[in-house]
Write an enzyme that holds these catalytic residues in place. Structure first.
Site, PDB file in Angstrom:
ATOM      1  N   HIS A 148      -4.685 -13.050 -28.706  1.00 20.41           N
ATOM      2  CA  HIS A 148      -3.620 -13.977 -28.292  1.00 20.41           C
ATOM      3  C   HIS A 148      -2.285 -13.220 -28.354  1.00 20.41           C
ATOM      4  O   HIS A 148      -1.403 -13.516 -29.161  1.00 20.41           O
ATOM      5  CB  HIS A 148      -3.606 -15.201 -29.213  1.00 20.41           C
ATOM      6  CG  HIS A 148      -2.870 -16.389 -28.652  1.00 20.41           C
ATOM      7  ND1 HIS A 148      -2.255 -16.376 -27.415  1.00 20.41           N
ATOM      8  CD2 HIS A 148      -2.628 -17.628 -29.171  1.00 20.41           C
ATOM      9  CE1 HIS A 148      -1.682 -17.555 -27.199  1.00 20.41           C
ATOM     10  NE2 HIS A 148      -1.888 -18.322 -28.246  1.00 20.41           N
ATOM     11  N   GLN A 151       1.371 -14.887 -28.099  1.00 24.65           N
ATOM     12  CA  GLN A 151       1.743 -15.610 -29.316  1.00 24.65           C
ATOM     13  C   GLN A 151       2.275 -14.637 -30.365  1.00 24.65           C
ATOM     14  O   GLN A 151       3.277 -14.904 -31.040  1.00 24.65           O
ATOM     15  CB  GLN A 151       0.523 -16.352 -29.880  1.00 24.65           C
ATOM     16  CG  GLN A 151       0.783 -17.052 -31.201  1.00 24.65           C
ATOM     17  CD  GLN A 151       1.729 -18.224 -31.094  1.00 24.65           C
ATOM     18  OE1 GLN A 151       1.501 -19.107 -30.277  1.00 24.65           O
ATOM     19  NE2 GLN A 151       2.785 -18.247 -31.898  1.00 24.65           N
ATOM     20  N   ASP A 244      -4.290 -19.803 -39.258  1.00 19.61           N
ATOM     21  CA  ASP A 244      -4.607 -20.406 -37.959  1.00 19.61           C
ATOM     22  C   ASP A 244      -5.720 -21.418 -38.207  1.00 19.61           C
ATOM     23  O   ASP A 244      -6.343 -21.427 -39.291  1.00 19.61           O
ATOM     24  CB  ASP A 244      -5.054 -19.301 -36.973  1.00 19.61           C
ATOM     25  CG  ASP A 244      -5.249 -19.831 -35.544  1.00 19.61           C
ATOM     26  OD1 ASP A 244      -4.751 -20.926 -35.239  1.00 19.61           O
ATOM     27  OD2 ASP A 244      -5.924 -19.147 -34.756  1.00 19.61           O
ATOM     28  N   ARG A 312       7.987 -18.544 -28.189  1.00 22.00           N
ATOM     29  CA  ARG A 312       7.036 -18.266 -27.105  1.00 22.00           C
ATOM     30  C   ARG A 312       7.798 -18.109 -25.790  1.00 22.00           C
ATOM     31  O   ARG A 312       7.524 -17.222 -24.989  1.00 22.00           O
ATOM     32  CB  ARG A 312       6.031 -19.433 -26.964  1.00 22.00           C
ATOM     33  CG  ARG A 312       5.074 -19.621 -28.114  1.00 22.00           C
ATOM     34  CD  ARG A 312       4.125 -18.456 -28.248  1.00 22.00           C
ATOM     35  NE  ARG A 312       3.341 -18.204 -27.056  1.00 22.00           N
ATOM     36  CZ  ARG A 312       2.203 -18.836 -26.731  1.00 22.00           C
ATOM     37  NH1 ARG A 312       1.723 -19.775 -27.532  1.00 22.00           N
ATOM     38  NH2 ARG A 312       1.523 -18.513 -25.644  1.00 22.00           N
TER      39      ARG A 312
HETATM   40  N1  NVA Z   1      -7.282 -19.679 -32.658  1.00 26.65           N
HETATM   41  C1  NVA Z   1      -6.847 -20.826 -31.911  1.00 26.65           C
HETATM   42  C2  NVA Z   1      -5.475 -20.602 -31.364  1.00 26.65           C
HETATM   43  C3  NVA Z   1      -4.915 -21.761 -30.581  1.00 26.65           C
HETATM   44  C4  NVA Z   1      -3.564 -21.479 -29.984  1.00 26.65           C
HETATM   45  C5  NVA Z   1      -7.834 -21.128 -30.801  1.00 26.65           C
HETATM   46  O1  NVA Z   1      -8.308 -20.169 -30.170  1.00 26.65           O
HETATM   47  O2  NVA Z   1      -8.141 -22.291 -30.572  1.00 26.65           O
HETATM   48  N1   CP Z   2      -0.093 -21.543 -29.862  1.00 26.28           N
HETATM   49  C1   CP Z   2      -0.587 -21.870 -28.663  1.00 26.28           C
HETATM   50  O1   CP Z   2      -1.056 -21.019 -27.902  1.00 26.28           O
HETATM   51  O2   CP Z   2      -0.491 -23.181 -28.367  1.00 26.28           O
HETATM   52  P1   CP Z   2      -1.147 -23.927 -27.122  1.00 26.28           P
HETATM   53  O3   CP Z   2      -2.650 -23.911 -27.335  1.00 26.28           O
HETATM   54  O4   CP Z   2      -0.593 -25.299 -27.178  1.00 26.28           O
HETATM   55  O5   CP Z   2      -0.793 -23.202 -25.876  1.00 26.28           O
END
Ligand code: NVA
Ligand code: CP
Length: 325
Positions: A148, A151, A244, A312
């Site tokens: 990610h 982020q 997370d 972001r």
């Molecule tokens: N680790 C989480 C992050 C969400 C922004 C997911 O992948 O659902």
């Molecule tokens: N943190 C993040 O990526 O949030 P969303 O899933 O809302 O995009």
């Protein structure tokens, strides 16, 4: 002195040649490129706060493919493109032909004829790599099961704003180490010379290959990477505490097991007492209060999660500007 040891202003860093590149993982960028992107983000944030127009991407269009839900990523990319003078198109996989079996390569080739860049949020990281291979415009990873990166650029910007530096700090990540945030945080920390300790139970350790690469990158910047089962050891003297969700998108069937397996890794007051007195708490959101973090911490005085969410927007605008301008 190396750039990671001190915080350089943008004019002391050489402008990197990022035009036309993809933004798939942080590991693919150099320390100076990442530091430059953060400086660019600071500048764009300042322009936006002053109400000064900054239409660097006038007339450019970003296509955004979403195969998973999103609040922050979707809205921040959309607003970011608008503020840069461009436009973003939301493409849900429920509506486009990709969701009905059209191939990633055909989708990449077709969309490249219309848009100037693509962002994709999907399951397998290989899908993003495949999209990028067949697209003729820059592809941005808006989250996969493994990474990610946008982020974590926002996270680094938030840390920088709060601590005035990145190199030499200690970050602690507690919880599911085998997830996109843990991986991108590890890659980012290694690149900017920040120590990172990840504490996770057996079965939830970060991906071996990503860890090895981060350790190698960390050797170049002085970043120490520690993977442990011990949350107390990981959080001790941390400047930045991160967690997370325990159940990432796509893993819902394992929710009950995960709640059980990860319960000793909750970020709570007892553990946070071991961090530095002025630690900051980060969470990419959405959060589950009472699971990976207590309400007392995420809604408490050390938490900067809403600044992080705002960042972001600024971090992504910098990425878009550098890839597209
Ligand atoms: N680790 C989480 C992050 C969400 C922004 C997911 O992948 O659902
Ligand atoms: N943190 C993040 O990526 O949030 P969303 O899933 O809302 O995009």
């Amino acid at each position: 002195m190396s750039n990671v040891l001190k915080w350089n202003a943008k004019d002391t860093l050489k402008k990197p040649q990022l035009k036309g590149k993809d933004f798939l993982t942080l590991g693919e960028f150099t320390t100076d490129e990442l530091l430059y992107m953060l400086e660019e983000a600071k500048e764009l944030k300042s322009l936006q706060k002053q109400g000064k127009p900054h239409p660097y991407l006038s007339g450019k269009v970003l296509g955004m493919i979403f195969e998973k839900s999103s609040t922050r990523t979707r809205v921040s990319f959309e607003v970011g493109m608008l503020q840069l003078g461009g436009h973003a198109i939301f493409l849900s996989s429920r509506d486009i032909q990709l969701g009905r079996g059209e191939s990633i390569s055909d989708t990449a080739k077709v969309l490249s004829r219309y848009v100037d860049s693509m962002m994709i949020r999907t399951f397998s990281h290989e899908s993003v790599v495949e999209l990028a291979e067949h697209a003729t415009v820059p592809v941005i990873n808006g989250l996969t099961d493994l990474h990610h990166p946008t982020q974590v650029m926002a996270d680094l910007l938030t840390i920088l704003e709060n601590k005035g530096k990145l190199a030499g700090l200690k970050m602690c990540y507690l919880g599911d180490g085998n997830n996109n945030m843990a991986h991108s945080l590890m890659e980012g920390a290694a690149k900017v010379g920040m120590d990172i300790s990840i504490a996770s139970p057996a079965g939830y350790l970060p991906d071996g290959k990503i860890t090895e690469k981060a350790i190698a990158d960390g050797k170049l910047t002085g970043s120490k990477i520690v993977i442990t089962h011990n949350p107390q050891e990981a959080i001790k003297d941390a400047d930045v505490v991160v967690t997370d969700v325990w159940t990432s998108m796509g893993k819902e069937a394992e929710t009950e097991k995960r709640l059980q397996d990860l319960k000793d890794y909750q970020v709570n007051q007892e553990l946070c007492q071991l961090a530095k007195e002025d630690y900051i708490f980060l969470h990419c959101l959405p959060a589950h209060r009472g699971e990976e973090v207590t309400a007392e911490i995420i809604d408490g005085p050390h938490s900067v999660v809403f600044d992080e969410a705002e960042n972001r927007l600024h971090a992504q605008k910098a990425i878009l500007k550098l890839l597209l301008e």
